[in-house]
Design an enzyme around this catalytic site. Sequence first.
Site, PDB file in Angstrom:
ATOM      1  CG  HIS A  82      -1.744   1.268   1.281  1.00 49.36           C
ATOM      2  ND1 HIS A  82      -2.912   1.399   0.572  1.00 49.36           N
ATOM      3  CD2 HIS A  82      -1.553   2.452   1.925  1.00 49.36           C
ATOM      4  CE1 HIS A  82      -3.414   2.613   0.787  1.00 49.36           C
ATOM      5  NE2 HIS A  82      -2.608   3.264   1.597  1.00 49.36           N
ATOM      6  CG  ASP A 169     -12.196   2.532   5.192  1.00 48.48           C
ATOM      7  OD1 ASP A 169     -11.699   3.427   5.901  1.00 48.48           O
ATOM      8  OD2 ASP A 169     -11.974   2.433   3.967  1.00 48.48           O
ATOM      9  NE  ARG A 176     -10.836  10.015   7.980  1.00 44.39           N
ATOM     10  CZ  ARG A 176      -9.930   9.221   7.404  1.00 44.39           C
ATOM     11  NH1 ARG A 176     -10.231   7.974   7.099  1.00 44.39           N
ATOM     12  NH2 ARG A 176      -8.729   9.682   7.126  1.00 44.39           N
ATOM     13  CE  LYS A 195      -9.171   1.392   2.769  1.00 45.19           C
ATOM     14  NZ  LYS A 195      -9.307   2.735   2.145  1.00 45.19           N
TER      15      LYS A 195
END
Lengths: 445, 445
Positions: A82, A169, A176, A195
């Site tokens: 990631h 999420d 957010r 995730k």
Amino acid sequence: MQAKELIRKKREGLEHNPKELATLVDTFLKGELKDYQMAAWLMAVFFKGLSAAEMHTLLQLMWKSGSTLPRRHRNDYWIDKHSTGGQGDKTSIILVPLVTAVLRRLFGPHCARIPMVSGRGLGRTGGTLDKLESVPGFRTDLTLDEAMALLENNDFFMMAQTADFVPADRLLYSLRDATATVDSIPLMACSILSKKLAENVDGLVLDAKLGCGAHLANPEDGRKVARLLVDLARGAGVDTVAIFSRMDEPLGYKVGNHLELEECADFLSGTRRERGLREVVLNLAGLMVMLASRRKLSLQEAIVECEKELEECVCMDVFRQMFESQGGNWHLFEQNRGILRSEMKFYVAKSPYPGYLQSINASEVGQLINELGGGRNAKEDSIDPFVGIEFERKVGDRIEKGQSIATVYYRKLEQEKLIEHRLTNAFTISSSAIAQSPWVLGMVE
Amino acid sequence: MQAKELIRKKREGLEHNPKELATLVDTFLKGELKDYQMAAWLMAVFFKGLSAAEMHTLLQLMWKSGSTLPRRHRNDYWIDKHSTGGQGDKTSIILVPLVTAVLRRLFGPHCARIPMVSGRGLGRTGGTLDKLESVPGFRTDLTLDEAMALLENNDFFMMAQTADFVPADRLLYSLRDATATVDSIPLMACSILSKKLAENVDGLVLDAKLGCGAHLANPEDGRKVARLLVDLARGAGVDTVAIFSRMDEPLGYKVGNHLELEECADFLSGTRRERGLREVVLNLAGLMVMLASRRKLSLQEAIVECEKELEECVCMDVFRQMFESQGGNWHLFEQNRGILRSEMKFYVAKSPYPGYLQSINASEVGQLINELGGGRNAKEDSIDPFVGIEFERKVGDRIEKGQSIATVYYRKLEQEKLIEHRLTNAFTISSSAIAQSPWVLGMVE
């Protein structure tokens, strides 16, 4: 505890116990705790933070909020990577075929797998899914069953989050995004890792971007996030390493969805490999191979294997397999390179005087691509895959007066002023030679 | 500027310009800026505050967000009073008839008017409207036309906010209540004053409560709020003065809706006047008369006029007029005093040893009344008007062993344990004599 009492507690900077956090997440998912209450809690977290224990609990609650990827075999090693995101960061699309090819050669097929759930671009930052979708027909909206079949047969997939994948999420991220609480470090950390944990991976390699083009402009914040992510992921049982890499200058020669995929093909086939992209890719690939070897190989040994793979270019076959197995038409993609040249307007930035290219501001470049329609401001915006910029020179290169530095591909004549303005801000030319700095700035091992 | 950019700006502690605040309020009222975005902004304000200029602008936007009271005459002086709230604070109900009687006598009818838009109790704090509604038939839900007719004829009214009266405050307050952002000083100040400015008053007297039973437990915060309110209201063109008064001990002899109205009648008729209540009432009434005299009378002169009025008790007629003109049946109210005694259970708190009553914790008393059903936790809760507490002794009084200190009126036998528990916390008895402290602690002139 009532919703408003939970908010008040965080507002006062007190620590939630696991039961309170479970109430918060559960009642939010059920719609009992309202969006506006969660928004207030998120802003309180922005100011007051979360303790290590709170993050650990929140992360567990988040990744278990929906379906996770089932593990069918005992001995296959699952690994993912990631990046915190930046401009021209196309490493995932190179890493999946490269690392797969190396691991197949070293350990045989099906011994390691890469289940990659990726994201889309937002604002000045590009996203892997948007880049992949420049290949006509390529489907990122796989069902969980389709994804698991690909993982079983090919040892990898690259897909978007399904509706039932980490719903906590998804909902928290939209809130957010709408309430200016994206750049809260603890929330960012939980979002990223939720995730990855839902992928059920054994190992994880993180690329924390530092510099003006990164989500966190402040390098100290970037390093803090990297360390935090490593600690949190290890605390959840995932073998995790992280690098810090530069995002002051865009990565590679090309920025823009279609252009970046071209660069990936050129990189894997050996046609053209930009120094920075090569350095970052080799480090990330090396770490992935090191982890997948169950740390039997050192990072240096793993990097040597990846370099060997790049010389032999077997991974180009895996690269094509990646597209074809998810409906992508690689032939049509190659044809589109021609369309790109013929249908788009292009603006060539030339150097007004001789010297050395001292900086290419990644943030300005990202803003420009976004403003030209190559990125999105809201999730529902569509993007123009052909918009982009190709650099002929990168930081440290010598340039003569009138020599072209970069070409911008765009659609509308009236955008020329904007391009000129952004590029003037983006490029700095110096009369003295510039030392080339390394792209990988550090590592959390 | 986009909603999320407005939130981000406040989150960073930057100052909004008037245009940005106008966008914020306007788009919120239109439903374009979402509840969750406003909630995040409110929490950012909780942490970062508002500048004087921002408060001034927000206040203007809020009070002009709906209907305001029309001024029909040139020379009548409009005056109101507001308290930050506490336990046993029934001063408004005494002040309206008292000040009206004084002003009629001094300046003739219709020279000064009191257009009082009041609120309801929430949590441990009582509300004027709930107290007024213990009089059977009394309507606080006047239309604007009804209210204006009363103001024209009687020179006063006491009513609830109509749907179209300062809608921005109504919506913001519900959000703040649900998201633990009520106790933000700048938001509190704008909320209080928006309703008073929409009344179109010329003068305003504020009573900022200090002590454990006040909204702001910290006395420094209470003083800060009072100064801020005076500056803000004067900046908006309203002649404003404030007192700080004690709310560590409940005000008066009675707490609870029906009981407090009884105390108002007893106070005005001269039957029973508690020292603290008399001191606070005379100061507030004096300030109201001083302002309504267009500051021709000094505070001391105005207080003398109010004392004279209390001796003569003409204001009892105005008191009865107040109820009758809004549908209230005073006779039935008086009858209900009997019901109160016969239908309710009562618990008599007795002193376990001789000494002096050192403190009666106003917060504990407020909590108790609320828990017994005499207050509400959520706006939609109904209340029991007969629940309450009557003090036979107040702080500083001598008590003998076994002598009763107070009587609690309640409904359910199982509440006895709770009453015992709260009263044990509420009362402190000391062996040494206690000096009686003043109730009015200071003034912002």
